[in-house]
Write a protein that holds these residues in place. Sequence first.
Motif, PDB file in Angstrom:
ATOM      1  N   PHE A  76       0.841  -1.205   0.000  1.00  0.00           N
ATOM      2  CA  PHE A  76       0.000   0.000   0.000  1.00  0.00           C
ATOM      3  C   PHE A  76       0.874   1.252   0.000  1.00  0.00           C
ATOM      4  N   PHE A  77       1.915   1.262   0.804  1.00  0.00           N
ATOM      5  CA  PHE A  77       2.838   2.389   0.855  1.00  0.00           C
ATOM      6  C   PHE A  77       3.436   2.660  -0.525  1.00  0.00           C
ATOM      7  N   ALA A  78       3.862   1.619  -1.229  1.00  0.00           N
ATOM      8  CA  ALA A  78       4.471   1.787  -2.548  1.00  0.00           C
ATOM      9  C   ALA A  78       3.476   2.334  -3.561  1.00  0.00           C
ATOM     10  N   GLN A  79       2.235   1.888  -3.484  1.00  0.00           N
ATOM     11  CA  GLN A  79       1.232   2.291  -4.472  1.00  0.00           C
ATOM     12  C   GLN A  79       0.719   3.703  -4.252  1.00  0.00           C
ATOM     13  N   HIS A  80       0.535   4.117  -2.990  1.00  0.00           N
ATOM     14  CA  HIS A  80      -0.201   5.351  -2.711  1.00  0.00           C
ATOM     15  C   HIS A  80       0.613   6.457  -2.036  1.00  0.00           C
ATOM     16  N   VAL A  81       1.738   6.135  -1.424  1.00  0.00           N
ATOM     17  CA  VAL A  81       2.375   7.095  -0.524  1.00  0.00           C
ATOM     18  C   VAL A  81       3.814   7.411  -0.890  1.00  0.00           C
ATOM     19  N   ARG A  82       4.572   6.423  -1.267  1.00  0.00           N
ATOM     20  CA  ARG A  82       6.033   6.549  -1.359  1.00  0.00           C
ATOM     21  C   ARG A  82       6.482   7.723  -2.217  1.00  0.00           C
ATOM     22  N   ALA A  83       5.958   7.830  -3.412  1.00  0.00           N
ATOM     23  CA  ALA A  83       6.391   8.910  -4.309  1.00  0.00           C
ATOM     24  C   ALA A  83       6.014  10.280  -3.756  1.00  0.00           C
ATOM     25  N   ALA A  84       4.862  10.368  -3.088  1.00  0.00           N
ATOM     26  CA  ALA A  84       4.415  11.657  -2.549  1.00  0.00           C
ATOM     27  C   ALA A  84       5.324  12.157  -1.431  1.00  0.00           C
ATOM     28  N   LEU A  85       6.041  11.251  -0.765  1.00  0.00           N
ATOM     29  CA  LEU A  85       6.981  11.652   0.273  1.00  0.00           C
ATOM     30  C   LEU A  85       8.388  11.903  -0.267  1.00  0.00           C
ATOM     31  N   GLY A  86       8.550  11.728  -1.576  1.00  0.00           N
ATOM     32  CA  GLY A  86       9.862  11.980  -2.176  1.00  0.00           C
ATOM     33  C   GLY A  86      10.787  10.781  -2.133  1.00  0.00           C
ATOM     34  N   ALA A  87      10.214   9.585  -2.122  1.00  0.00           N
ATOM     35  CA  ALA A  87      11.016   8.372  -2.060  1.00  0.00           C
ATOM     36  C   ALA A  87      10.707   7.470  -3.242  1.00  0.00           C
ATOM     37  N   ARG A  88      11.633   6.580  -3.502  1.00  0.00           N
ATOM     38  CA  ARG A  88      11.394   5.515  -4.471  1.00  0.00           C
ATOM     39  C   ARG A  88      11.811   4.191  -3.838  1.00  0.00           C
ATOM     40  N   ARG A  89      12.062   3.193  -4.565  1.00  0.00           N
ATOM     41  CA  ARG A  89      12.260   1.819  -4.129  1.00  0.00           C
ATOM     42  C   ARG A  89      12.514   1.626  -2.625  1.00  0.00           C
ATOM     43  N   THR A  90      11.670   0.812  -1.987  1.00  0.00           N
ATOM     44  CA  THR A  90      11.866   0.452  -0.583  1.00  0.00           C
ATOM     45  C   THR A  90      12.977  -0.582  -0.478  1.00  0.00           C
ATOM     46  N   GLN A  91      13.989  -0.271   0.323  1.00  0.00           N
ATOM     47  CA  GLN A  91      15.101  -1.202   0.511  1.00  0.00           C
ATOM     48  C   GLN A  91      14.802  -2.229   1.594  1.00  0.00           C
ATOM     49  N   ARG A  92      14.177  -1.781   2.652  1.00  0.00           N
ATOM     50  CA  ARG A  92      13.767  -2.696   3.719  1.00  0.00           C
ATOM     51  C   ARG A  92      12.721  -1.975   4.569  1.00  0.00           C
ATOM     52  N   MET A  93      11.945  -2.735   5.306  1.00  0.00           N
ATOM     53  CA  MET A  93      10.929  -2.149   6.176  1.00  0.00           C
ATOM     54  C   MET A  93      10.513  -3.170   7.215  1.00  0.00           C
ATOM     55  N   TYR A  94       9.843  -2.690   8.236  1.00  0.00           N
ATOM     56  CA  TYR A  94       9.228  -3.584   9.201  1.00  0.00           C
ATOM     57  C   TYR A  94       8.058  -2.852   9.836  1.00  0.00           C
ATOM     58  N   SER A  95       7.211  -3.598  10.523  1.00  0.00           N
ATOM     59  CA  SER A  95       6.075  -2.991  11.213  1.00  0.00           C
ATOM     60  C   SER A  95       5.881  -3.675  12.558  1.00  0.00           C
ATOM     61  N   ARG A  96       5.155  -3.009  13.432  1.00  0.00           N
ATOM     62  CA  ARG A  96       4.961  -3.498  14.797  1.00  0.00           C
ATOM     63  C   ARG A  96       3.639  -2.969  15.341  1.00  0.00           C
ATOM     64  N   LEU A  97       3.096  -3.666  16.289  1.00  0.00           N
ATOM     65  CA  LEU A  97       2.072  -3.115  17.160  1.00  0.00           C
ATOM     66  C   LEU A  97       2.780  -2.525  18.375  1.00  0.00           C
ATOM     67  N   ALA A  98       2.255  -1.445  18.908  1.00  0.00           N
ATOM     68  CA  ALA A  98       2.909  -0.784  20.038  1.00  0.00           C
ATOM     69  C   ALA A  98       1.850  -0.269  21.001  1.00  0.00           C
ATOM     70  N   LEU A  99       2.203  -0.299  22.283  1.00  0.00           N
ATOM     71  CA  LEU A  99       1.269   0.102  23.327  1.00  0.00           C
ATOM     72  C   LEU A  99       2.010   0.988  24.323  1.00  0.00           C
ATOM     73  N   ALA A 100       1.746   2.288  24.290  1.00  0.00           N
ATOM     74  CA  ALA A 100       2.391   3.227  25.214  1.00  0.00           C
ATOM     75  C   ALA A 100       1.816   3.029  26.611  1.00  0.00           C
ATOM     76  N   THR A 101       2.702   2.846  27.604  1.00  0.00           N
ATOM     77  CA  THR A 101       2.237   2.557  28.957  1.00  0.00           C
ATOM     78  C   THR A 101       2.989   3.312  30.043  1.00  0.00           C
ATOM     79  N   ARG A 102       4.128   3.898  29.755  1.00  0.00           N
ATOM     80  CA  ARG A 102       4.960   4.456  30.825  1.00  0.00           C
ATOM     81  C   ARG A 102       4.380   5.743  31.400  1.00  0.00           C
ATOM     82  N   THR A 103       4.495   5.876  32.694  1.00  0.00           N
ATOM     83  CA  THR A 103       4.137   7.127  33.357  1.00  0.00           C
ATOM     84  C   THR A 103       5.267   8.127  33.146  1.00  0.00           C
TER      85      THR A 103
END
Length: 243
Positions: A76-103
Amino acid sequence: MHDGPFFVFRPQPRIERVPIAPGHVALVIDEALTQPQRWVALAAQHRAAFVPQPHNAYPGGELRLPDALSAQLDAFFAQHVRAALGARRTQRMYSRLALATRTPAQLEPRQWICHRDRLDPAPDVLVAACVLYLFRDASLGGTAFFVPRRGARDTDVLVHESGVLAPRDFTAKYGIAPGYMTQSNDWFEKTASIPPRFNRIVFYDGGAVFHGSDIAAPERLSDDPSHGRLTLNGFFVCRRAAR
């Protein structure tokens, strides 16, 4: 973890361009996924697997996603977003779920200030980031953006020392008190804040623009993915487009 079609984006997304810093915009998409609640259920199912990662400054637990799931986000990033941010070919990526908990009292100095995603320092590389809000309580906060008020050298020293100085020494030297950064200070000017909305995804140049979680009500954070500040984050190391 299931690697099925969790990233089912709505067709023909409406993309809003929001200025966040001089020369930079964030791309904001509301109602991004067709079944966002599946992510909340998945996070709740794997609640015990969320763990802090010492290599970064995220103020809570993380759950890295399988590459097969991350690839769906990258498509999805490659199709709709990447060029608009000024980037081309993705070299590597990762994703995560995250939960902010610290006081605020549990935060380290590097978590008292905004940051950039420094996954690759090469000048021809652009590090894009995204955050998908998977919570409905808007008081848990969105994403804030900042620009430095000092020169690059002084700012780099501040960022470095936020990771090595003891909390008391960092406050004494820089005048920054413990807590989430939600406003401008002597070192950074807040330039924008994108509020959260359930199933809203925000893409931006995380390697160039200072940013951070805009958490003004930390007392409302929870370690329950069904009620806490649950997000899905993606990081994309890309070739910078020729100018």
